[in-house]
Write a protein that holds these residues in place. Structure first.
Motif, short mmCIF file in Angstrom:
data_model
loop_
_atom_site.label_atom_id
_atom_site.label_comp_id
_atom_site.label_asym_id
_atom_site.label_seq_id
_atom_site.Cartn_x
_atom_site.Cartn_y
_atom_site.Cartn_z
N TYR A 116 0.82 -1.21 0.00
CA TYR A 116 0.00 0.00 0.00
C TYR A 116 0.86 1.26 0.00
N GLU B 99 -3.69 3.19 -0.38
CA GLU B 99 -3.97 2.92 -1.79
C GLU B 99 -3.20 1.67 -2.18
N LYS C 155 -9.75 4.01 -2.37
CA LYS C 155 -8.86 4.32 -1.26
C LYS C 155 -9.52 3.86 0.03
#
Length: 181
Positions: free
Chosen positions: A15, A28, A37
């Motif tokens: 992420y 993300e 998101k």
């Protein structure tokens, strides 16, 4: 310590993590599997508000969102985050706050980064009751440490007044509501 009965661990290697403010991060997915998101409300803490949150479900109610020490508190979390080489997230999948999951950032050597932000005076405590991922005694100890050394926001008369209010009334003033703990 964490209350592990409520926690699911997530490795953040896959992420991109953005610090939205001192008590919210946005994830993300680097792999592209997850398109949306994911917002995480950091458990056990409340920080002064900054304006302009993306996807704020109550944005239409907000007026002059910026609060004293909001940017500085955000910078405290960013600094703590940048000093870690390995970060995981303990998430409580049963709790949501304004559309955000509730979680704890775990850094190098299993350091609870939520508590570190509180100890640096970037946030006050906000226990979530019986399902909080962080034990209330640990939250209170971290806040007492910051208050005793006037760290961060505790160096400002506005937050010293909040501390006095909390002690005198048995209530806890948050940055959005008044609650009893």
């Amino acid at each position: 310590g964490l209350r592990s009965e409520y926690a699911s661990m997530v490795n953040l290697d896959n992420y991109n993590v953005t610090v939205d403010d001192a008590d919210t991060v946005i994830l993300e997915d680097k792999t592209g599997k997850e398109k949306r998101k994911i917002e995480i409300r950091l458990s056990g803490m409340d920080s002064p508000e900054v304006g302009g949150h993306e996807n704020d479900p109550i944005d239409f109610l907000r007026f002059k969102q910026e609060q004293l020490y909001g940017k500085e508190a955000t910078d405290i979390l960013k600094k703590i985050f940048s000093e870690q080489s390995n970060i995981s997230l303990a998430i409580n999948k049963t709790e949501m706050s304004y559309g955000r999951y509730v979680g704890v950032l775990i850094g190098d050597n299993n350091k609870n980064l939520n508590l570190e932000v509180i100890k640096k005076g970037g946030a006050t405590i906000l226990p979530w009751g019986n399902t909080d991922l962080i034990k209330t005694k640990d939250l209170k100890a971290a806040e007492r440490e910051a208050q005793s050394t006037a760290e961060g926001l505790w160096n400002l008369p506005r937050y010293q007044a909040v501390q006095l209010f909390n002690q005198m009334t048995g209530y806890r003033q948050t940055y959005n509501t008044l609650t009893r703990i």
